[in-house]
Design a protein around this motif. Sequence first.
Motif, short mmCIF file in Angstrom:
data_model
loop_
_atom_site.label_atom_id
_atom_site.label_comp_id
_atom_site.label_asym_id
_atom_site.label_seq_id
_atom_site.Cartn_x
_atom_site.Cartn_y
_atom_site.Cartn_z
N GLU A 52 23.99 41.97 -16.33
CA GLU A 52 23.88 43.34 -16.22
C GLU A 52 24.61 44.30 -17.08
OE1 GLU A 52 21.22 45.49 -14.59
OE2 GLU A 52 20.84 43.01 -15.19
N LEU A 53 25.69 44.13 -17.04
CA LEU A 53 26.55 44.84 -17.89
C LEU A 53 26.19 45.01 -19.09
CD1 LEU A 53 30.45 43.77 -16.01
CD2 LEU A 53 29.62 45.75 -16.65
N ALA A 54 25.65 43.55 -19.42
CA ALA A 54 25.67 42.96 -21.43
C ALA A 54 24.57 44.09 -21.62
CB ALA A 54 25.21 41.93 -21.33
N ARG A 55 23.42 44.02 -20.84
CA ARG A 55 22.36 44.99 -20.11
C ARG A 55 22.37 47.07 -20.38
NH1 ARG A 55 19.35 47.94 -16.66
NH2 ARG A 55 19.96 47.40 -14.83
N ALA A 56 23.14 47.25 -19.53
CA ALA A 56 24.11 48.35 -19.00
C ALA A 56 24.57 48.71 -20.98
CB ALA A 56 24.26 48.53 -18.82
N THR A 57 25.19 47.55 -21.13
CA THR A 57 25.90 48.23 -23.03
C THR A 57 25.03 48.17 -24.44
OG1 THR A 57 28.24 47.29 -22.09
CG2 THR A 57 27.90 47.61 -24.36
N VAL A 58 23.39 47.16 -24.15
CA VAL A 58 22.96 47.39 -25.08
C VAL A 58 22.40 48.99 -25.12
CG1 VAL A 58 20.74 47.04 -25.76
CG2 VAL A 58 22.89 45.12 -25.45
N GLU A 59 21.75 49.75 -23.69
CA GLU A 59 21.36 50.45 -23.79
C GLU A 59 21.97 51.68 -23.94
OE1 GLU A 59 18.33 49.38 -20.00
OE2 GLU A 59 19.97 50.33 -19.39
N SER A 60 23.31 51.67 -23.66
CA SER A 60 24.21 52.82 -23.97
C SER A 60 24.70 52.61 -26.06
CB SER A 60 25.53 52.64 -23.25
OG SER A 60 26.75 53.52 -23.83
N VAL A 61 24.90 51.44 -26.18
CA VAL A 61 24.55 52.62 -27.28
C VAL A 61 22.97 52.68 -28.17
CG1 VAL A 61 24.77 50.40 -29.69
CG2 VAL A 61 26.39 50.26 -27.47
N ALA A 62 22.04 52.25 -27.51
CA ALA A 62 20.67 52.85 -28.07
C ALA A 62 21.12 54.09 -28.00
CB ALA A 62 19.42 51.74 -27.36
N GLU A 63 21.18 54.55 -26.74
CA GLU A 63 21.02 56.08 -27.10
C GLU A 63 22.24 56.89 -27.95
OE1 GLU A 63 21.15 59.17 -23.03
OE2 GLU A 63 21.47 56.47 -22.70
N ASN A 64 23.61 56.43 -27.69
CA ASN A 64 24.31 57.58 -28.52
C ASN A 64 24.72 57.70 -29.30
OD1 ASN A 64 26.18 57.82 -25.70
ND2 ASN A 64 25.92 56.86 -24.94
N THR A 65 24.02 55.80 -30.60
CA THR A 65 23.21 55.77 -31.73
C THR A 65 22.37 57.61 -31.89
OG1 THR A 65 23.32 53.36 -31.67
CG2 THR A 65 22.81 55.18 -33.34
N SER A 66 21.69 57.91 -31.06
CA SER A 66 21.27 58.97 -31.22
C SER A 66 22.25 60.40 -31.41
CB SER A 66 19.39 58.84 -30.19
OG SER A 66 18.90 60.52 -30.76
N ASP A 67 22.44 60.04 -30.04
CA ASP A 67 23.29 61.45 -29.88
C ASP A 67 24.55 61.68 -29.97
OD1 ASP A 67 21.43 61.57 -27.28
OD2 ASP A 67 22.70 60.89 -25.57
N ALA A 68 25.16 60.59 -30.59
CA ALA A 68 26.27 60.49 -31.43
C ALA A 68 26.33 60.42 -32.77
CB ALA A 68 28.05 59.70 -30.39
N VAL A 69 24.87 60.21 -33.05
CA VAL A 69 25.25 60.28 -35.00
C VAL A 69 24.00 60.34 -35.38
CG1 VAL A 69 25.45 58.35 -36.37
CG2 VAL A 69 26.41 57.50 -34.90
N VAL A 70 22.79 59.92 -35.52
CA VAL A 70 21.70 60.46 -35.85
C VAL A 70 21.49 62.39 -35.51
CG1 VAL A 70 19.09 60.33 -36.29
CG2 VAL A 70 21.25 58.77 -35.73
N GLY A 71 21.80 62.71 -34.12
CA GLY A 71 21.47 64.21 -33.79
C GLY A 71 22.44 64.61 -34.83
N PRO A 72 24.16 64.99 -34.76
CA PRO A 72 24.42 65.84 -35.24
C PRO A 72 23.99 65.76 -37.35
CG PRO A 72 25.79 64.33 -34.12
CD PRO A 72 24.32 64.03 -34.20
N LEU A 73 23.40 64.34 -37.82
CA LEU A 73 23.71 64.55 -39.19
C LEU A 73 22.09 65.25 -38.95
CD1 LEU A 73 24.94 61.01 -39.65
CD2 LEU A 73 24.94 62.75 -40.94
N PHE A 74 21.23 65.01 -38.56
CA PHE A 74 19.87 65.30 -38.52
C PHE A 74 20.12 66.71 -38.02
CE2 PHE A 74 16.00 67.76 -36.69
CZ PHE A 74 14.91 67.27 -36.98
N TRP A 75 20.76 67.73 -37.31
CA TRP A 75 21.10 69.06 -37.70
C TRP A 75 21.20 69.68 -38.11
CZ3 TRP A 75 17.27 72.17 -34.86
CH2 TRP A 75 16.37 71.26 -34.60
N GLY A 76 22.56 68.89 -39.38
CA GLY A 76 23.01 68.93 -40.17
C GLY A 76 22.49 69.36 -41.44
#
Length: 323
Positions: free
Chosen positions: A138-162
């Motif tokens: 479950e720790l592994a699952r939580a990490t994979v899900e967080s990495v997936a979601e935050n790749t959008s929030d912390a990387v793609v989102g700022p670049l898209f709006w830039g």
Amino acid sequence: MAQPRFAADAVGMVLGALLDVVFGDPRRWHPVAGFGRFASLVERRTYADDRVAGARFALVTVGVPVAAAAAAARLTRRRPVARTALVAAATWAALGGTSLAREGRVMADRLEHGDLDGAREQLPNLCGRDPSTLEAPELARATVESVAENTSDAVVGPLFWGAVAGLPGIVGYRAVNTLDAMVGHRSPRYARFGTASARLDDVANLAPSRLTAALTVAAAPVVGGDPGQALRVWQRDGGRHPSPNSGQCEASMAGALGVRLGGRNVYGSRVEERPQLGDGGRPTPRDVRRAATLSVTVAAAAVGVAAAARLRLGRHERGRGRK
């Protein structure tokens, strides 16, 4: 050829992304932390347990930094070096891809060495779930899900709006995303007050989350995944998630890694049952490491896409000016 200000924006985003790769998040005087203190001050002065007060709060806390960024963009309209530096600094502050991948790899290391206590201590660096009763899968699952979601929030989102709006877009997106993290969650205090911030974040992430999913599909071979499978799982499962955006990223990640995400999540006293995304087994520590690698690959692709899009928009504007 693109107008100089658009070219400066594109170069600035690339330089900011390189700063993130080299240095990660700024360790002191982080602008996002400063924005958080500003938002907390506004909240103390405007809080009321209703949606109207929450909408006013969101308007002020997003409007002020966006207005400041727009003024800075106007002042540097004919100063490409200064504009490049400003956009680079804002991009560096807004991105969190390097830190995200690093935290994911630390989790993979701890799980691989059987350090369950250390892995539980690590999880709050990635998401808000209660780790106290979670076992390794479950720790592994939580990490994979967080990495997936935050790749959008912390990387793609700022670049898209830039790419769409330059400096104000980067600053505005980061403000919206930070507000959602502060007040957009379900709790007695923010159930109504945080509604506007949460909905604003949903709207701001509609396009970035889907771009993240598409780039994840394309990058699947980097971690031994099948783009066809990733696309199929994304299209089938992306809408099952309660979030209109997180499910896109998590489903494409599940398909690219060949794992199954979703299940029971505990957030303090709140329990959520999430639908299954993907067809494989539960993520392993190796899959956590693969998710971090995939996130870095998607981030690199997003930088290129954003810079190219900003340059293309500049050429379009130059063409319109000649008519």
